[in-house]
Design an enzyme around this catalytic site. Structure first.
Site, short mmCIF file in Angstrom:
data_model
loop_
_atom_site.label_atom_id
_atom_site.label_comp_id
_atom_site.label_asym_id
_atom_site.label_seq_id
_atom_site.Cartn_x
_atom_site.Cartn_y
_atom_site.Cartn_z
N TYR A 26 0.95 -1.07 -0.04
CA TYR A 26 -0.10 0.06 -0.07
C TYR A 26 1.03 1.41 -0.02
O TYR A 26 0.61 2.14 -0.61
CB TYR A 26 -1.10 0.09 1.14
CG TYR A 26 -1.50 1.47 1.36
CD1 TYR A 26 -2.47 1.91 0.60
CD2 TYR A 26 -0.96 2.27 2.46
CE1 TYR A 26 -2.91 3.23 0.75
CE2 TYR A 26 -1.39 3.43 2.80
CZ TYR A 26 -2.52 4.04 1.86
OH TYR A 26 -2.85 5.26 1.85
N PRO A 79 2.34 15.24 3.06
CA PRO A 79 1.41 14.69 3.78
C PRO A 79 1.08 12.83 3.23
O PRO A 79 0.99 12.78 1.91
CB PRO A 79 -0.03 15.17 3.23
CG PRO A 79 0.55 15.94 1.90
CD PRO A 79 1.94 16.08 2.13
N ALA A 81 -0.89 9.11 4.30
CA ALA A 81 -2.50 8.57 4.92
C ALA A 81 -1.75 7.54 5.73
O ALA A 81 -0.65 6.85 5.53
CB ALA A 81 -3.18 8.08 4.13
N GLN A 130 -3.26 19.06 5.27
CA GLN A 130 -3.73 18.88 3.82
C GLN A 130 -5.28 18.61 3.86
O GLN A 130 -5.50 17.59 4.76
CB GLN A 130 -2.77 17.48 3.45
CG GLN A 130 -3.19 17.11 1.98
CD GLN A 130 -4.24 16.02 1.72
OE1 GLN A 130 -4.28 15.15 2.79
NE2 GLN A 130 -5.20 15.93 0.92
N TYR A 132 -8.40 17.22 1.31
CA TYR A 132 -9.27 16.89 -0.02
C TYR A 132 -10.64 17.78 0.14
O TYR A 132 -11.32 17.38 1.17
CB TYR A 132 -9.51 15.59 -0.02
CG TYR A 132 -8.27 14.72 -0.46
CD1 TYR A 132 -7.56 14.73 -1.53
CD2 TYR A 132 -7.79 13.73 0.54
CE1 TYR A 132 -6.47 14.08 -1.89
CE2 TYR A 132 -6.48 13.03 0.18
CZ TYR A 132 -6.02 13.05 -0.75
OH TYR A 132 -4.88 12.31 -0.86
N THR A 158 -5.18 19.52 -1.73
CA THR A 158 -4.60 18.40 -2.77
C THR A 158 -5.84 18.51 -3.92
O THR A 158 -6.98 18.18 -3.75
CB THR A 158 -4.23 17.15 -2.19
OG1 THR A 158 -3.56 17.30 -1.12
CG2 THR A 158 -4.01 15.95 -3.25
N ARG A 167 -4.77 1.39 -7.99
CA ARG A 167 -3.56 0.67 -7.84
C ARG A 167 -3.59 -0.63 -7.71
O ARG A 167 -4.32 -1.14 -6.65
CB ARG A 167 -3.08 1.31 -6.21
CG ARG A 167 -2.68 2.71 -6.31
CD ARG A 167 -2.07 3.26 -5.15
NE ARG A 167 -2.85 3.26 -3.88
CZ ARG A 167 -3.49 4.11 -3.56
NH1 ARG A 167 -3.74 5.27 -4.19
NH2 ARG A 167 -4.18 4.11 -2.30
N LYS A 223 -1.61 21.62 -4.21
CA LYS A 223 -0.91 20.47 -4.20
C LYS A 223 -1.28 19.67 -5.43
O LYS A 223 -2.49 19.20 -5.52
CB LYS A 223 -0.77 19.67 -3.03
CG LYS A 223 0.04 18.19 -2.91
CD LYS A 223 0.30 17.64 -1.76
CE LYS A 223 1.03 16.51 -1.70
NZ LYS A 223 0.32 15.18 -2.23
N GLY A 279 8.15 14.03 -4.94
CA GLY A 279 8.35 12.92 -5.84
C GLY A 279 9.61 12.13 -6.21
O GLY A 279 10.30 12.84 -7.03
N GLY A 280 9.85 11.31 -5.66
CA GLY A 280 11.06 10.64 -5.96
C GLY A 280 12.45 10.99 -5.43
O GLY A 280 13.47 10.70 -5.66
N ARG A 282 15.14 10.86 -2.90
CA ARG A 282 15.67 9.76 -1.95
C ARG A 282 17.08 10.05 -1.49
O ARG A 282 17.77 9.42 -0.54
CB ARG A 282 15.93 8.43 -2.88
CG ARG A 282 14.43 7.90 -3.24
CD ARG A 282 13.42 7.51 -2.23
NE ARG A 282 12.20 7.03 -2.68
CZ ARG A 282 11.13 7.74 -2.61
NH1 ARG A 282 11.13 9.31 -2.37
NH2 ARG A 282 9.98 7.49 -3.33
C1 LIG Z 1 1.23 5.88 1.16
C2 LIG Z 1 1.06 7.19 0.76
C3 LIG Z 1 -0.21 7.90 1.18
C4 LIG Z 1 -0.33 9.13 0.63
N1 LIG Z 1 -1.43 9.96 1.13
C5 LIG Z 1 -1.59 11.18 0.62
C6 LIG Z 1 -2.69 12.05 1.33
O1 LIG Z 1 -3.30 11.51 2.10
N2 LIG Z 1 -2.70 13.28 0.80
C7 LIG Z 1 -2.00 13.83 -0.11
O2 LIG Z 1 -2.02 15.01 -0.69
N3 LIG Z 1 -0.79 12.91 -0.89
C8 LIG Z 1 -0.73 11.87 -0.31
N4 LIG Z 1 0.29 10.82 -0.80
C9 LIG Z 1 1.28 11.66 -1.94
C10 LIG Z 1 2.57 12.32 -0.94
O3 LIG Z 1 1.89 13.51 -0.34
C11 LIG Z 1 3.57 12.63 -1.99
O4 LIG Z 1 3.05 13.55 -2.84
C12 LIG Z 1 4.32 11.38 -2.53
O5 LIG Z 1 4.50 10.56 -1.50
C13 LIG Z 1 5.64 11.96 -2.89
O6 LIG Z 1 6.28 11.01 -3.51
P1 LIG Z 1 7.47 10.27 -2.72
O7 LIG Z 1 6.57 9.25 -2.01
O8 LIG Z 1 8.26 9.43 -3.67
O9 LIG Z 1 8.24 11.29 -1.90
C14 LIG Z 1 0.54 9.59 -0.49
C15 LIG Z 1 1.42 8.93 -0.87
C16 LIG Z 1 1.85 7.57 -0.06
C17 LIG Z 1 3.15 7.01 -0.72
#
Ligand SMILES: Cc1cc2nc3c(=O)[nH]c(=O)nc-3n(C[C@H](O)[C@H](O)[C@H](O)COP(=O)(O)O)c2cc1C
Length: 350
Positions: A26, A79, A81, A130, A132, A158, A167, A223, A279-280, A282
């Site tokens: 997940y 953010p 979840a 954050q 929705y 968002t 997914r 966002k 995003g990405g 690391r």
């Molecule tokens: C498990 C998971 C849950 C996420 N939940 C939310 C969320 O609740 N709200 C939101 O705006 N983005 C959510 N995102 C997106 C993240 O805020 C973020 O954009 C993303 O994880 C960035 O990429 P990275 O994981 O490569 O750092 C979630 C991402 C992941 C991996």
């Protein structure tokens, strides 16, 4: 967590070993064929750094101030979840680690700990909330009021989720709900005494951004902006910051890597407001590349989850500390005194 884990990758491996496989999936997985998930990281590998030499820069300064919030490093907690799936303390542990690292944690509306309890558990933390937007605007307003009352310093709206991402791995695993005893506590409806499901609604529009601006004095960060035309519209609608993100590849698969989207959005914004990205990321070098291309700061999603699953609060603290050290180290090797000295000439596409 006793072994020394020198890189985010090691935290991911440790998290994978500890988590229920469906929960690991997940957190890790993305939408569709995960083209965007892979692109986010691969794009950083295609960007090279061109360091300067003999500049006598000294120890680099990496602190930033964003919308009035001070952070000791330019890496925010994105953010995400369901933190209690990774650790029993969930978002409370993450917030304590973010506070210790003196950075901003963006608390997800889909948190498994209520925002009030996150604040109580981490005094001194700088939290943004954050949101929705829910089609029931009275309910949306109630959530915004809770975030304001809890002391959140900005509202991160968002906008990349007019529908839930598809997914496949979650479908294969049959993962479609939180386990017994865990709920999205920010969705608790006091009037009904129940927790409402999050609605990802295709009717949300710029009108809702205007409504939110009238509803709250908190700065609004948008966002999930990927198109330069939307960046310009966002400025017309008076947002305080833009946040370039493809949701970690979890919404529309096939969107380009966030860092590849950044230059066009930065150009469209023309310095009018801060531009964040995620995003990405690391490595500290990824942070440096994104900031050289115009990001005011970046955020990390999965790395924080890997830290949380690997070692709770201490694991998150170590992930954030690792990134801070790597950013400082990369700047030193680039011959720079500050993140403010980063500019596009330091980056080459290869
Ligand atoms: C498990 C998971 C849950 C996420 N939940 C939310 C969320 O609740 N709200 C939101 O705006 N983005 C959510 N995102 C997106 C993240 O805020 C973020 O954009 C993303 O994880 C960035 O990429 P990275 O994981 O490569 O750092 C979630 C991402 C992941 C991996």
């Amino acid at each position: 967590m006793t072994a020394v884990l020198p890189a985010i990758r090691d935290f991911e491996a440790a998290a994978r070993a500890r988590l229920d496989p469906a929960h690991y999936d997940y957190f890790a997985c993305g939408a569709g064929d995960e083209v965007t998930v892979k692109a986010n990281e691969a794009a950083f590998a295609r960007l090279a750094l061109l360091p300067r030499v003999l500049r006598g820069a000294g120890s680099p300064r990496i602190g930033v101030t964003l919308l009035g919030s001070r952070a000791a490093m330019p890496v925010l907690v994105a953010p995400t979840a369901f933190h209690r799936l990774a650790d029993p303390e969930g978002e409370k542990a993450t917030a304590r680690a973010a506070a210790a690292a003196e950075t901003v944690m963006i608390v997800s509306m889909a948190a498994t700990v209520a925002v009030e309890d996150v604040v109580a558990a981490a005094p001194g933390a700088t939290l943004w909330f954050q949101l929705y937007v829910q089609p029931d605007m009275a309910f949306t307003e109630a959530i915004v009021r809770r975030a304001e009352a809890a002391g959140c310093a900005a509202l991160v709206v968002t906008v990349d989720s007019p529908a839930r991402g598809r997914r496949d791995q979650d479908v294969r695993n049959g993962f479609d709900d939180l386990p017994e005893g865990m709920r999205c506590e920010n969705l608790r409806d006091d009037d009904r005494g129940t927790v409402r499901p999050i609605v990802m609604s295709p009717v949300i529009s710029w009108e809702h951004v205007d409504l939110l601006r009238r509803m709250t004095r908190l700065p609004i960060v948008l966002k999930g902006v990927t198109h330069p035309a939307d960046a310009r519209l966002a400025l017309d609608h008076g947002v305080s910051a833009l946040y370039v993100s493809n949701h970690g590849g979890r919404q529309l698969d096939g969107v380009p890597a966030s860092v590849d989207l950044l230059p066009e959005i930065v150009a469209a914004v023309g310095g009018a407001v801060p531009v964040l990205m995620d995003g990405g990321i690391r490595r500290g070098t990824d942070v440096v590349k994104a900031m050289a291309l115009g990001a005011s700061a970046v955020a990390v999603g999965r790395p924080v989850i890997w830290g949380l699953a690997a070692g709770g609060e201490c694991g998150v603290a170590r992930v954030l500390g690792l990134l801070r050290d790597e950013v400082e180290h990369a700047l030193t090797l680039c011959g720079l005194a500050s993140t403010h000295d980063l500019e596009p000439g330091l980056v080459r596409r290869c």
